[in-house]
Scaffold this motif. Structure first.
Motif, short mmCIF file in Angstrom:
data_model
loop_
_atom_site.label_atom_id
_atom_site.label_comp_id
_atom_site.label_asym_id
_atom_site.label_seq_id
_atom_site.Cartn_x
_atom_site.Cartn_y
_atom_site.Cartn_z
N GLY A 1 35.38 50.25 44.78
CA GLY A 1 34.13 49.18 45.60
C GLY A 1 33.48 50.09 46.91
O GLY A 1 32.50 50.05 46.69
N GLN A 2 34.83 49.81 47.05
CA GLN A 2 34.79 50.67 48.65
C GLN A 2 33.68 52.37 48.73
O GLN A 2 33.15 52.24 49.70
CB GLN A 2 35.45 50.28 49.64
CG GLN A 2 36.14 49.40 50.20
CD GLN A 2 37.53 49.18 51.22
OE1 GLN A 2 37.42 50.03 52.18
NE2 GLN A 2 38.43 48.80 50.47
N VAL B 1 33.20 50.45 38.52
CA VAL B 1 33.18 49.03 39.79
C VAL B 1 30.95 49.82 40.21
O VAL B 1 31.26 51.48 40.52
CB VAL B 1 33.56 49.24 40.86
CG1 VAL B 1 33.18 48.05 41.77
CG2 VAL B 1 35.35 48.86 40.58
N VAL C 1 40.36 48.21 42.15
CA VAL C 1 39.09 47.73 42.04
C VAL C 1 38.31 47.22 43.65
O VAL C 1 36.64 47.57 44.50
CB VAL C 1 39.17 46.53 41.46
CG1 VAL C 1 37.68 46.10 41.63
CG2 VAL C 1 39.78 46.33 40.07
N ASP C 2 38.53 46.86 44.98
CA ASP C 2 38.84 46.84 46.09
C ASP C 2 37.87 48.14 46.16
O ASP C 2 36.96 48.55 47.22
CB ASP C 2 39.34 45.89 46.85
CG ASP C 2 38.80 45.77 48.26
OD1 ASP C 2 37.85 45.09 48.65
OD2 ASP C 2 39.95 46.80 48.95
N VAL C 3 39.76 49.48 46.08
CA VAL C 3 39.82 50.55 46.61
C VAL C 3 37.87 51.18 46.52
O VAL C 3 36.14 51.90 46.99
CB VAL C 3 39.64 51.69 46.64
CG1 VAL C 3 39.82 52.83 46.68
CG2 VAL C 3 41.38 50.78 48.07
N ARG D 1 43.79 44.64 41.42
CA ARG D 1 43.15 43.50 42.33
C ARG D 1 42.68 44.88 43.88
O ARG D 1 41.45 45.52 44.43
CB ARG D 1 43.31 42.90 43.12
CG ARG D 1 42.62 42.04 43.68
CD ARG D 1 43.13 40.59 44.08
NE ARG D 1 43.91 40.69 45.29
CZ ARG D 1 45.12 40.03 44.90
NH1 ARG D 1 45.28 38.64 44.07
NH2 ARG D 1 46.81 40.12 45.93
N GLY D 2 43.59 45.63 44.19
CA GLY D 2 43.00 46.85 45.53
C GLY D 2 42.88 47.93 44.80
O GLY D 2 42.03 48.45 45.72
N TYR E 1 42.66 44.61 35.56
CA TYR E 1 41.14 45.37 36.23
C TYR E 1 39.40 44.23 36.04
O TYR E 1 39.31 44.11 36.99
CB TYR E 1 41.50 46.23 35.30
CG TYR E 1 42.37 47.18 36.40
CD1 TYR E 1 41.95 48.23 37.63
CD2 TYR E 1 43.51 47.43 35.55
CE1 TYR E 1 42.84 48.64 38.11
CE2 TYR E 1 44.24 48.52 36.02
CZ TYR E 1 44.08 49.07 37.16
OH TYR E 1 44.94 49.69 37.95
N ALA F 1 40.50 41.16 38.17
CA ALA F 1 40.14 42.00 39.69
C ALA F 1 38.22 42.42 40.07
O ALA F 1 37.49 42.57 40.96
CB ALA F 1 40.81 43.04 40.33
#
Length: 164
Positions: free
Chosen positions: A156-157, A74, A152-154, A149-150, A51, A54
């Motif tokens: 952030g979104q 995040v 953490v990306d979500v 990674r996915g 994490y 990511a």
């Protein structure tokens, strides 16, 4: 708190997915499958490292074989998506509880990500998975990399969505 940004989370448990093809790193010992057909449990520190790699801030909550948990955060400005990850005993399952904090105040009650994933599946008319609540069960190090990674990306979104 349901958001279109959360729709990728419904793919957590895809055992047929080629995780190694999506990973950016290569792992000498990638598969965690044991001779008995189970998965070798990874230490919490390896999850936390994934994490962090990511792009999230990660802190330990508890240790020990019964309470392996940590927090993934995040931020986008004054908004923080905080995810408490509880690792399953003897499994690499991740039970994730999401809370959004804006200016330090929690927005609503924390929600289980697997419950949000189930709601997304149902809204698309997809059948309930078996077991009925999809949780990521990590079967390889490349899967851990891609899933963290996915997630953490979500996060952030979602944080950026709340911040705007």
């Amino acid at each position: 708190m349901t958001s279109p940004a959360l729709s990728p989370l419904a793919r957590w448990c895809d055992a047929q997915r080629d995780w190694a093809a999506e990973a950016t790193d290569t792992y000498e010992e990638d598969s965690l499958l044991t001779a008995s057909g189970a998965f070798a449990a990874l230490p919490a520190s390896e999850f936390m490292r994934a994490y962090r790699a990511a792009g999230a801030e990660v802190s330990r909550i508890s240790t020990g074989p019964r309470h392996r948990s940590f927090t993934v955060e995040v931020a986008a400005g004054a908004v923080v998506c905080s995810l408490v990850v509880q690792l399953g005993r003897g499994l690499n399952s991740q039970e994730c509880r999401l809370a959004v904090l804006a200016d330090g105040e929690r927005q609503g009650e924390p929600e289980m990500l697997h419950a949000l994933a189930l709601a997304i599946r149902r809204s698309r008319g997809e059948p309930d998975p078996n077991p009925p609540y999809p949780r990521p069960i990590i079967g390889s190090r490349s899967q851990l990399e891609v899933v963290s990674r996915g997630i953490v990306d979500v996060l952030g979104q979602v944080a950026r969505g709340w911040a705007s």
